[in-house]
Design an enzyme around this catalytic site. Structure first.
Site, PDB file in Angstrom:
ATOM      1  N   CYS A  74       8.764  11.871  71.007  1.00 48.03           N
ATOM      2  CA  CYS A  74       7.446  12.458  71.261  1.00 48.03           C
ATOM      3  C   CYS A  74       6.347  11.604  70.615  1.00 48.03           C
ATOM      4  O   CYS A  74       6.272  11.514  69.392  1.00 48.03           O
ATOM      5  CB  CYS A  74       7.465  13.890  70.713  1.00 48.03           C
ATOM      6  SG  CYS A  74       5.863  14.613  70.369  1.00 48.03           S
ATOM      7  N   CYS A  77       4.004  13.431  68.228  1.00 43.80           N
ATOM      8  CA  CYS A  77       4.719  13.741  66.985  1.00 43.80           C
ATOM      9  C   CYS A  77       4.664  12.548  66.030  1.00 43.80           C
ATOM     10  O   CYS A  77       4.460  12.720  64.822  1.00 43.80           O
ATOM     11  CB  CYS A  77       6.181  14.078  67.262  1.00 43.80           C
ATOM     12  SG  CYS A  77       6.422  15.518  68.323  1.00 43.80           S
TER      13      CYS A  77
END
Length: 109
Positions: free
Chosen positions: A33, A36
Site C-alpha cells: 500500500c 501506508c
C-alpha cells in the site's frame, strides 16, 4: 516491515494486552500500500513525540484477518485510537503529524 523501536507489531494474540490500558494508536497497513508507506514515518514520529505516554502499534492486514474483520477495516491505512481498551477515534487515509497529534493530545490529558 521495519519501523522504529517505539512501534510494536500488533497481532491477534497481543492486541488486547497492547490497548488495554492508557492511550494507544494502532495502524492497520499493508506492505503493498503506497499511502501506508507514506504514513509509516509519520506514525514513527508520533511514537517518538509521545514516547512513554502513548503506545503505538502496527497491524499487517495481510496476516491479521481476525483483527481486520473485528474492526471492519475496509481500506488501508486505517488508524484506530484507543483509551483504556475502548475505541475512541478512527482515521482513514494519510494524515500529517499535526492531525494525529491533535487526536492524541486530548486523550492523554
Amino acid at each position: 516491515m521495519a519501523h522504529s523501536s517505539d512501534v510494536l507489531t500488533v497481532t491477534n494474540c497481543n492486541f488486547d494486552q497492547i490497548v488495554s490500558s492508557g492511550v494507544s494508536v494502532v495502524d492497520f497497513s499493508a506492505s503493498w500500500c503506497g499511502p501506508c508507506q507514506m504514513l509509516n514515518p509519520i506514525v514513527d514520529q508520533l511514537a517518538q513525540q509521545f514516547s512513554g505516554r502513548l503506545t503505538v502499534g502496527k497491524v499487517n492486514v495481510e496476516s491479521e484477518n481476525e483483527l481486520v474483520s473485528h474492526f471492519g477495516v475496509m481500506s488501508v491505512p486505517t488508524l484506530l485510537f484507543f483509551k483504556d481498551g475502548r475505541l475512541v477515534e478512527t482515521a482513514v487515509g494519510v494524515k500529517n503529524l499535526e492531525e494525529l497529534s491533535s487526536v492524541v493530545s486530548p486523550l492523554l490529558s
